[in-house]
Design a protein around this motif. Structure first.
Motif, PDB file in Angstrom:
ATOM      1  N   TYR A   3     -51.408 -16.657  19.029  1.00  0.00           N
ATOM      2  CA  TYR A   3     -50.528 -15.457  19.337  1.00  0.00           C
ATOM      3  C   TYR A   3     -51.489 -14.331  18.381  1.00  0.00           C
ATOM      4  O   TYR A   3     -51.334 -14.356  17.129  1.00  0.00           O
ATOM      5  N   THR A   4     -52.297 -13.697  18.928  1.00  0.00           N
ATOM      6  CA  THR A   4     -53.214 -12.688  18.061  1.00  0.00           C
ATOM      7  C   THR A   4     -52.588 -11.290  17.922  1.00  0.00           C
ATOM      8  O   THR A   4     -51.620 -11.175  18.478  1.00  0.00           O
ATOM      9  N   GLN A   5     -53.159 -10.618  17.186  1.00  0.00           N
ATOM     10  CA  GLN A   5     -52.753  -9.274  16.713  1.00  0.00           C
ATOM     11  C   GLN A   5     -52.647  -8.613  17.960  1.00  0.00           C
ATOM     12  O   GLN A   5     -51.894  -7.618  18.237  1.00  0.00           O
ATOM     13  N   ALA A   6     -53.892  -8.583  18.649  1.00  0.00           N
ATOM     14  CA  ALA A   6     -54.056  -7.907  19.756  1.00  0.00           C
ATOM     15  C   ALA A   6     -52.787  -8.329  21.067  1.00  0.00           C
ATOM     16  O   ALA A   6     -52.603  -7.266  21.413  1.00  0.00           O
ATOM     17  N   GLN A  12     -45.759  -5.568  22.502  1.00  0.00           N
ATOM     18  CA  GLN A  12     -44.983  -4.478  21.818  1.00  0.00           C
ATOM     19  C   GLN A  12     -45.215  -3.071  22.592  1.00  0.00           C
ATOM     20  O   GLN A  12     -44.228  -2.535  23.032  1.00  0.00           O
ATOM     21  N   LYS A  13     -46.193  -2.759  23.148  1.00  0.00           N
ATOM     22  CA  LYS A  13     -46.538  -1.692  24.003  1.00  0.00           C
ATOM     23  C   LYS A  13     -45.792  -1.774  25.283  1.00  0.00           C
ATOM     24  O   LYS A  13     -45.158  -0.909  25.832  1.00  0.00           O
ATOM     25  N   ASP A  20     -35.124  -0.348  27.095  1.00  0.00           N
ATOM     26  CA  ASP A  20     -34.505   0.507  26.083  1.00  0.00           C
ATOM     27  C   ASP A  20     -34.101  -0.718  25.083  1.00  0.00           C
ATOM     28  O   ASP A  20     -33.616  -1.866  25.330  1.00  0.00           O
ATOM     29  N   ASP A  21     -34.148  -0.207  23.773  1.00  0.00           N
ATOM     30  CA  ASP A  21     -33.633  -0.922  22.468  1.00  0.00           C
ATOM     31  C   ASP A  21     -32.169  -0.478  22.268  1.00  0.00           C
ATOM     32  O   ASP A  21     -32.018   0.606  21.625  1.00  0.00           O
TER      33      ASP A  21
END
Length: 64
Positions: A3-6, A12-13, A20-21
């Motif tokens: 699981y990379t930062q990218a 997340q995007k 909706d959160d």
């Protein structure tokens, strides 16, 4: 596959675009009761809460 930062950024995007959160607060101890009930039903906490809300909205709309 790591699981990379990218990949984290991409997830997340996507989540920001697709969902909706909503946040809820319950009294101390009630969270554990709700989590246990969801688990007993074979659901995640999120799935259980979403189902409970949808069923309540449907019920309320039928009784208006």
């Amino acid at each position: 596959m790591p699981y990379t930062q990218a990949s984290n950024k991409a997830v997340q995007k996507y989540n920001k675009k697709a969902y909706d959160d909503l946040r809820i607060r319950v009294k101390k101890g009630e969270g554990d009761i709700i989590k246990a009930h969801a688990e007993k039903q074979g659901e995640s906490l999120n799935s259980f809460v979403v189902r409970a809300i949808k069923e309540t909205v449907k019920h309320d709309n039928e009784t208006e």
